[in-house]
Write a protein that holds these residues in place. Structure first.
Motif, mmCIF file in Angstrom:
data_model
loop_
_atom_site.group_PDB
_atom_site.id
_atom_site.type_symbol
_atom_site.label_atom_id
_atom_site.label_comp_id
_atom_site.label_asym_id
_atom_site.label_seq_id
_atom_site.Cartn_x
_atom_site.Cartn_y
_atom_site.Cartn_z
ATOM 1 N N THR A 2 47.237 11.339 22.652
ATOM 2 C CA THR A 2 47.798 12.619 22.235
ATOM 3 C C THR A 2 48.496 13.292 23.410
ATOM 4 O O THR A 2 48.266 12.949 24.575
ATOM 5 C CB THR A 2 46.710 13.562 21.697
ATOM 6 N N GLU A 4 47.974 16.215 24.481
ATOM 7 C CA GLU A 4 46.956 16.897 25.288
ATOM 8 C C GLU A 4 46.328 15.927 26.289
ATOM 9 O O GLU A 4 46.177 16.242 27.466
ATOM 10 C CB GLU A 4 45.888 17.468 24.363
ATOM 11 N N ASN A 5 45.957 14.736 25.803
ATOM 12 C CA ASN A 5 45.357 13.735 26.691
ATOM 13 C C ASN A 5 46.351 13.271 27.746
ATOM 14 O O ASN A 5 45.977 13.029 28.894
ATOM 15 C CB ASN A 5 44.853 12.534 25.889
ATOM 16 N N ASN A 30 42.090 22.906 28.544
ATOM 17 C CA ASN A 30 41.648 21.679 27.898
ATOM 18 C C ASN A 30 40.454 21.955 26.999
ATOM 19 O O ASN A 30 40.410 21.538 25.836
ATOM 20 C CB ASN A 30 41.299 20.612 28.942
ATOM 21 N N VAL A 34 40.204 21.704 22.791
ATOM 22 C CA VAL A 34 39.193 20.899 22.098
ATOM 23 C C VAL A 34 38.394 21.778 21.144
ATOM 24 O O VAL A 34 38.138 21.397 20.001
ATOM 25 C CB VAL A 34 38.267 20.179 23.107
ATOM 26 N N SER A 38 40.097 20.499 17.605
ATOM 27 C CA SER A 38 39.499 19.194 17.373
ATOM 28 C C SER A 38 38.259 19.376 16.509
ATOM 29 O O SER A 38 37.422 20.216 16.794
ATOM 30 C CB SER A 38 39.113 18.535 18.699
ATOM 31 N N ASN A 40 36.222 16.981 16.202
ATOM 32 C CA ASN A 40 35.309 15.987 16.739
ATOM 33 C C ASN A 40 34.398 16.634 17.775
ATOM 34 O O ASN A 40 34.833 16.969 18.870
ATOM 35 C CB ASN A 40 36.109 14.834 17.358
ATOM 36 N N ASN A 41 33.138 16.807 17.432
ATOM 37 C CA ASN A 41 32.174 17.438 18.330
ATOM 38 C C ASN A 41 31.951 16.592 19.585
ATOM 39 O O ASN A 41 31.642 17.118 20.639
ATOM 40 C CB ASN A 41 30.859 17.682 17.587
ATOM 41 N N ARG A 42 32.140 15.290 19.469
ATOM 42 C CA ARG A 42 31.976 14.397 20.618
ATOM 43 C C ARG A 42 33.005 14.720 21.711
ATOM 44 O O ARG A 42 32.689 14.678 22.891
ATOM 45 C CB ARG A 42 32.109 12.951 20.166
ATOM 46 N N ASP A 43 34.237 15.056 21.300
ATOM 47 C CA ASP A 43 35.271 15.448 22.277
ATOM 48 C C ASP A 43 34.844 16.699 23.029
ATOM 49 O O ASP A 43 35.044 16.802 24.237
ATOM 50 C CB ASP A 43 36.606 15.724 21.578
ATOM 51 N N SER A 46 32.024 15.860 25.439
ATOM 52 C CA SER A 46 32.607 15.101 26.550
ATOM 53 C C SER A 46 33.356 16.025 27.507
ATOM 54 O O SER A 46 33.200 15.928 28.730
ATOM 55 C CB SER A 46 33.546 14.027 25.998
ATOM 56 N N SER A 47 34.162 16.929 26.961
ATOM 57 C CA SER A 47 34.917 17.872 27.811
ATOM 58 C C SER A 47 33.983 18.790 28.577
ATOM 59 O O SER A 47 34.211 19.075 29.757
ATOM 60 C CB SER A 47 35.861 18.716 26.962
#
Length: 188
Positions: A2, A4-5, A30, A34, A38, A40-43, A46-47
């Motif tokens: 993406t 952002e990434n 960032n 997220v 996003s 995605n709770n995993r993102d 991780s952040s």
């Protein structure tokens, strides 16, 4: 990858080359991206785990974590307070989430304040106006903006006996479109 990434990867490369930058500011951007954009709770985890202990103590990063708490708990009052006091360019990122939060908030408060609700209260809570008495012109503009927003979403605020605008607060969810509903107000 993406955008952002890609941006974050580029920043990491520049920082690794020893180029000075605003580590904390971009860490918070960032994190805010997220949190708001996003599902995605995993993102998010991780952040947050990549934040240095210095970053976790930074006031702006702590502000971003307060936004996270407001979003995850559905605390629209706190969200709009934070929105009004956003540091750096956070307002630009949060602005992309405002519409969704307003929908959620109006549906929630309309269920709580039936049968009618003062539009001036809605304007204040949803960040259209400050509610401060020394800011009458700005609040008047915010009230008008709120009325236009309500009308654009198929509502019909009406004036009560005192001339104050009211909203018939019978909210019904007609359909779900990507996680938040199209709302209608008033009697069927």
């Amino acid at each position: 990858m993406t955008a952002e990434n890609l941006c974050q990867s580029q920043l990491q490369s520049l920082y690794a080359e020893g180029i000075e930058g605003c580590h904390m500011e971009f860490a918070e951007y960032n994190l805010l991206c997220v949190i708001l954009h996003s599902s995605n709770n995993r993102d998010l985890v991780s952040s947050m785990s990549r934040l240095s202990s210095e970053a976790k103590r930074d006031n702006v990063v702590r502000y971003t974590l307060a936004v996270r708490a407001a979003v995850t708990s559905g605390n629209y009052v706190m969200f709009f307070r934070l929105f009004k006091t956003a540091p750096n360019l956070n307002t630009c990122l949060m602005d992309l989430y405002v519409e969704k939060m307003r929908f959620k908030a109006v549906c929630c408060i309309s269920r709580s304040y039936r049968p009618t609700l003062h539009v001036s209260y809605i304007a204040q809570v949803l960040g259209f106006s400050s509610g401060a008495s020394d800011n009458d012109e700005k609040d008047s503009d915010g009230l008008e903006e709120c009325i236009e927003w309500l009308k654009a979403h198929d509502t019909s605020p009406i004036a009560d006996n005192n001339g104050e605008m009211q909203l018939n607060a019978e909210c019904k969810r007609k359909s779900d479109l990507e996680g938040f509903g199209v709302l209608t107000f008033g009697r069927s």
